[in-house]
Design a protein around this motif. Structure first.
Motif, PDB file in Angstrom:
ATOM      1  N   ASP A  44       0.811  -1.219   0.000  1.00  0.00           N
ATOM      2  CA  ASP A  44       0.000   0.000   0.000  1.00  0.00           C
ATOM      3  C   ASP A  44       0.844   1.269   0.000  1.00  0.00           C
ATOM      4  O   ASP A  44       0.451   2.289  -0.579  1.00  0.00           O
ATOM      5  N   ASP A  45       2.020   1.216   0.655  1.00  0.00           N
ATOM      6  CA  ASP A  45       2.854   2.422   0.714  1.00  0.00           C
ATOM      7  C   ASP A  45       3.751   2.582  -0.506  1.00  0.00           C
ATOM      8  O   ASP A  45       4.548   3.530  -0.574  1.00  0.00           O
ATOM      9  N   ALA A  46       3.643   1.677  -1.481  1.00  0.00           N
ATOM     10  CA  ALA A  46       4.386   1.736  -2.744  1.00  0.00           C
ATOM     11  C   ALA A  46       5.899   1.653  -2.537  1.00  0.00           C
ATOM     12  O   ALA A  46       6.675   2.103  -3.377  1.00  0.00           O
ATOM     13  N   LYS A  47       6.326   1.013  -1.447  1.00  0.00           N
ATOM     14  CA  LYS A  47       7.764   0.946  -1.156  1.00  0.00           C
ATOM     15  C   LYS A  47       8.337  -0.467  -1.199  1.00  0.00           C
ATOM     16  O   LYS A  47       9.548  -0.648  -1.113  1.00  0.00           O
ATOM     17  N   PHE A  48       7.471  -1.465  -1.307  1.00  0.00           N
ATOM     18  CA  PHE A  48       7.933  -2.856  -1.345  1.00  0.00           C
ATOM     19  C   PHE A  48       7.274  -3.526  -2.543  1.00  0.00           C
ATOM     20  O   PHE A  48       6.044  -3.637  -2.611  1.00  0.00           O
ATOM     21  N   LEU A  49       8.100  -3.949  -3.500  1.00  0.00           N
ATOM     22  CA  LEU A  49       7.591  -4.455  -4.776  1.00  0.00           C
ATOM     23  C   LEU A  49       8.015  -5.907  -4.971  1.00  0.00           C
ATOM     24  O   LEU A  49       9.204  -6.232  -4.920  1.00  0.00           O
ATOM     25  N   ILE A  50       7.047  -6.775  -5.192  1.00  0.00           N
ATOM     26  CA  ILE A  50       7.314  -8.167  -5.543  1.00  0.00           C
ATOM     27  C   ILE A  50       7.075  -8.322  -7.043  1.00  0.00           C
ATOM     28  O   ILE A  50       6.149  -7.722  -7.602  1.00  0.00           O
ATOM     29  N   PHE A  51       7.888  -9.134  -7.698  1.00  0.00           N
ATOM     30  CA  PHE A  51       7.733  -9.332  -9.136  1.00  0.00           C
ATOM     31  C   PHE A  51       8.281 -10.700  -9.523  1.00  0.00           C
ATOM     32  O   PHE A  51       8.938 -11.381  -8.721  1.00  0.00           O
ATOM     33  N   ALA A  52       8.011 -11.106 -10.748  1.00  0.00           N
ATOM     34  CA  ALA A  52       8.499 -12.388 -11.267  1.00  0.00           C
ATOM     35  C   ALA A  52       9.662 -12.150 -12.213  1.00  0.00           C
ATOM     36  O   ALA A  52       9.689 -11.157 -12.941  1.00  0.00           O
ATOM     37  N   SER A  53      10.651 -13.059 -12.196  1.00  0.00           N
ATOM     38  CA  SER A  53      11.806 -12.902 -13.071  1.00  0.00           C
ATOM     39  C   SER A  53      12.526 -14.230 -13.249  1.00  0.00           C
ATOM     40  O   SER A  53      12.434 -15.118 -12.399  1.00  0.00           O
ATOM     41  N   ASP A  54      13.267 -14.298 -14.368  1.00  0.00           N
ATOM     42  CA  ASP A  54      14.108 -15.461 -14.632  1.00  0.00           C
ATOM     43  C   ASP A  54      15.578 -15.160 -14.384  1.00  0.00           C
ATOM     44  O   ASP A  54      16.454 -15.890 -14.836  1.00  0.00           O
ATOM     45  N   MET A  55      15.859 -14.088 -13.640  1.00  0.00           N
ATOM     46  CA  MET A  55      17.262 -13.704 -13.437  1.00  0.00           C
ATOM     47  C   MET A  55      18.014 -14.770 -12.638  1.00  0.00           C
ATOM     48  O   MET A  55      17.399 -15.545 -11.892  1.00  0.00           O
ATOM     49  N   PRO A  56      19.345 -14.834 -12.806  1.00  0.00           N
ATOM     50  CA  PRO A  56      20.141 -15.858 -12.124  1.00  0.00           C
ATOM     51  C   PRO A  56      20.036 -15.724 -10.603  1.00  0.00           C
ATOM     52  O   PRO A  56      19.772 -14.657 -10.069  1.00  0.00           O
ATOM     53  N   GLY A  57      20.267 -16.871  -9.923  1.00  0.00           N
ATOM     54  CA  GLY A  57      20.266 -16.867  -8.471  1.00  0.00           C
ATOM     55  C   GLY A  57      18.962 -17.318  -7.851  1.00  0.00           C
ATOM     56  O   GLY A  57      18.800 -17.240  -6.630  1.00  0.00           O
ATOM     57  N   GLY A  58      18.051 -17.812  -8.678  1.00  0.00           N
ATOM     58  CA  GLY A  58      16.760 -18.245  -8.178  1.00  0.00           C
ATOM     59  C   GLY A  58      16.728 -19.718  -7.829  1.00  0.00           C
ATOM     60  O   GLY A  58      17.750 -20.405  -7.828  1.00  0.00           O
ATOM     61  N   GLN A  59      15.526 -20.200  -7.551  1.00  0.00           N
ATOM     62  CA  GLN A  59      15.346 -21.599  -7.170  1.00  0.00           C
ATOM     63  C   GLN A  59      15.146 -22.499  -8.385  1.00  0.00           C
ATOM     64  O   GLN A  59      15.109 -23.712  -8.257  1.00  0.00           O
ATOM     65  N   GLY A  60      14.976 -21.884  -9.568  1.00  0.00           N
ATOM     66  CA  GLY A  60      14.708 -22.644 -10.788  1.00  0.00           C
ATOM     67  C   GLY A  60      13.499 -22.074 -11.480  1.00  0.00           C
ATOM     68  O   GLY A  60      12.559 -21.597 -10.846  1.00  0.00           O
TER      69      GLY A  60
END
Length: 725
Positions: free
Chosen positions: A300-316
């Motif tokens: 709500d405060d526009a300061k924490f953003l979650i998103f999807a990505s294929d960038m390296p360092g993920g779980q797969g």
């Protein structure tokens, strides 16, 4: 519909298979590498048909083209064609070079509900790649499929036809505080949609963001392009979006499509300016243009953003990441992976926040029904942290892709689905609505005579008053001949028993002791339908409580326990009666037959009543102030009923509780019984036994342990029997 490419086009695994020298192979691989999967499917299929499989290299190239054709169809969500081409690749033994052909084929088979064959392919893949958890997840999903179907929730789902057309509509999101305007991505032909062909998909058009508004009757009006400066573009696709709590800042996904270049998607931010949105600014979140970020979800405060990505360092696969806004530098922190609590070896996409702060997202890396399923992770305290992901189950999830859910409240919301029933071609996604209908409750009260241990004696004409915890919730009724009264719907169709309420039930009838404690029910916290059935009892004022038979040795007061009777067990009825009615004080009276003199019988009956008292107090722990032992001697002969030559302890009644005509009322006085003394010794003894009994009588139903008087200590002392005359 191409979920994974259209909205998050860069989240793809690049091909590592070498290209053949022929023209068709070159064109096929070029289209495939650039991510133009609609054209790539046709080009790869053509190249497949041109390759001669006689040589080993030809066999490998033919298998490669079958696999790439299948992959192209998979990326545009053409499940049937993808399955067919994966199977061609398997027949060519391409799994020996690329085991993923088995995994992806199993995924397609699962979405086609062929779970048996899917398990076979998951198992074959697991044997080749034992460290990949996706195979075991797939096997679990197949085995749990019927369980999902059988344990479906009470939600109803329906296609929101006013928003959907022949193309696709995805990712609904409210864009105003009142939640009367909903935005979504669409490629359907409608006024204002861009007409340029999208080379990445088979939909034919790029996707734009449209907004629909609810009218005063609650119906969705015709969607229109979102108002703003350069939000929708001619050559790119704009899709999933989110709005902050003030309704002033919007984040959305934009995916470029430049011929022969595989560029990833980006997240843009726009501020509200008047009635429209200002020129958007791209967020710098990824280290390379070929990677993708998308599917924004902001607090709500526009300061924490979650998103999807294929960038390296993920779980797969594709993972969910987060970043935090730093006001000082007007920048976003380097993305952080949300870790194994949320992410898997599969894909996690389309995050959104529930009303209570939980995280809702889609995944194909957890046990599910097929394709992408919707999951809910619990928020941990006040932290931006989530755990314990739970599948939302059927019918919100289906055999097909289900994703991008937004809540209206804890009972209703909207989401995207590719299930059967969509407008246009199946698997072309539509916006659906889910709703949890109110729980259905009813109340039935059965009233019985508490003097009947079998509860078979029902009482009609009992006034039953129900009082609810909410204002003006009070009603009453009378029990019918079967002793029951029932409430479900009011005349206006509303339910008598509502959700999230407490109810008090009280019963009364003239000639019976009032039940001041009553009973209660509650619907608070119940998540399912329930028919409440209450059995309640009343004690009659004029009739004693008939107890199970208690026997004693001749001229003694020991409780008889032998092969024919356990008198202590018989007294358990009294114990249960006292436990069930905590306000009850009971007079426990013992009676003898008329044989012997009055004084002798009186003392004997007093001692027998005290024996019952002593057992209940000392062995069963009953408060001694709740029992008053009384000896009645031979003074009160028993009343029985004679019907068809048989003596009955209780008044005979038919199945509906009506007295059976013709029953003769007999008082077992000595003169009456003596007529059988010589002529029918067995009957004579039986009638004498009827008189030797222990009965109960209500003294009060308002026992209060805090101020009750002490018990009489003489109740524990037996008297010596006088000599019989």
């Amino acid at each position: 519909m191409n979920v994974k490419k259209l909205i998050l086009s860069g989240l793809l695994i690049a091909s590592v298979v070498s290209c053949g020298p022929v023209k068709q192979l070159k064109e096929a691989n070029t289209q495939f590498r650039s991510g133009n999967y609609c054209e790539a499917a046709a080009k790869c299929a053509l190249a497949y048909s041109k390759i001669n499989r006689k040589s080993k290299s030809g066999l490998n190239m033919k298998g490669e083209m079958a696999f790439k054709t299948a992959e192209s169809y998979r990326f545009v969500d053409d499940i049937k064609n993808a399955n067919e081409w994966y199977e061609r690749a398997i027949l060519l033994k391409y799994q020996q070079k690329e085991p993923l052909v088995l995994l992806y084929n199993a995924d397609m088979l699962r979405q086609l509900a062929d779970n048996k064959k899917a398990i076979e392919n998951y198992t074959a893949y697991k044997n080749l790649v034992p460290d990949d958890p996706r195979a075991e997840i797939g096997i679990q999903s197949c085995k749990m499929y019927e369980e999902f179907k059988e344990n479906r929730t009470r939600h109803t789902v329906s296609n929101v036809k006013a928003l959907n057309k022949e193309g696709f509509e995805i990712a609904p999101m409210f864009v105003d505080k009142k939640e009367t305007k909903i935005a979504f991505g669409t490629s359907s032909e409608r006024p204002g949609i861009k007409s340029a062909k999208d080379l990445l998909t088979c939909e034919g058009r790029y996707m734009d963001i449209f907004v629909a508004e609810l009218d005063k009757k609650g119906n969705w009006l015709e969607p229109k392009p979102i108002e703003g400066d350069s939000i929708n573009t001619e050559d790119y696709s704009e899709g999933t979006l989110c709005i902050d709590g003030r309704g002033k800042t919007m984040f959305f996904t934009r995916c470029p499509n430049i011929k022969k270049r595989n560029l990833g998607c980006d997240i843009y931010m726009s501020e509200l300016e008047g009635r429209g949105w200002g020129r958007p600014k791209k967020l710098s979140l990824k280290p390379s243009d070929t990677l993708s970020v998308g599917h924004p979800c902001v607090t709500d405060d526009a300061k924490f953003l979650i998103f999807a990505s294929d960038m390296p360092g993920g779980q797969g696969g594709k993972d969910l990441w987060y970043t935090t806004y730093e006001k000082k530098g007007d920048t976003w922190t380097p993305p952080v992976n949300m870790g194994p609590e949320i992410n898997t070896a599969g894909d996690e996409l389309f995050p959104s926040f529930a009303k209570n702060g939980d995280l809702i997202y889609s995944s194909n890396g957890l046990p599910g029904m097929g394709g992408l399923d919707l999951y809910r992770a619990e928020k941990v305290g006040d932290k931006n942290q989530w755990e314990k992901s739970t599948n939302l189950g059927s019918p919100i999830n289906s055999d097909f892709n289900d994703y991008a859910l937004v809540e209206v409240n804890d009972r209703k919301g909207y989401f995207t689905s590719e299930r059967k029933g969509n407008v246009g071609v199946q698997t072309s996604p539509d916006i659906w609505m889910y709703e949890l209908p109110p729980n259905i409750f009813s109340l039935k009260v059965n009233v019985f005579d508490l003097t009947d241990k079998t509860r078979q004696t029902k009482i009609d004409g009992v006034k039953v008053i129900v009082t609810g915890s909410n204002a003006n919730e009070k009603w009453e009724g009378l029990t019918a001949k079967d002793g029951s009264v029932y409430w479900d719907k009011k005349p206006n169709g509303d339910r008598y028993i509502a959700e999230d309420s407490d109810y008090k039930i009280q019963i009364s009838k003239e000639g019976y002791y009032e039940d001041k404690n009553g009973a209660s029910i509650s619907t608070k916290g119940l998540k399912y339908n329930q028919d409440f059935v209450l059995d309640m009892g009343l004690f009659p004022k004029a009739r004693p409580i008939r107890l199970p038979e208690v026997r004693y040795p001749l001229a003694k007061w020991d409780l008889l326990v032998d092969s024919t009777i356990n008198s202590k067990d018989s007294l358990i009825y009294v114990y249960d009666l006292l436990i069930a009615n905590p306000g009850l004080v009971l007079e426990l009276s013992s009676h003898t037959d008329p044989r012997g003199n009055d004084v002798y019988n009186q003392v004997l009956s007093e001692n027998r009543a005290k024996a019952c008292y002593k057992y209940l107090v000392e062995e069963k722990g009953v408060d001694p102030r709740r029992i008053i032992p009384v000896g009645k001697g031979e003074r009160e002969p028993r009343t029985v009923y004679l019907l068809a030559g048989k003596y009955l302890e209780s008044e005979p009644k038919d199945a509906e509780g009506n007295p059976i005509p013709g029953a003769q009322v007999i008082v077992l006085k000595e003169a009456y019984m003596n007529q059988f003394k010589k002529t029918n010794k067995k009957l004579f003894d039986q009638l004498q036994q009827f008189n030797r009994r222990t009965e109960g009588k209500v003294v009060t139903l308002e026992f209060d342990a805090t101020n009750a008087l002490p018990a009489n200590p003489d109740f524990l002392i037996f008297k010596a029997l006088p000599k019989a005359k």
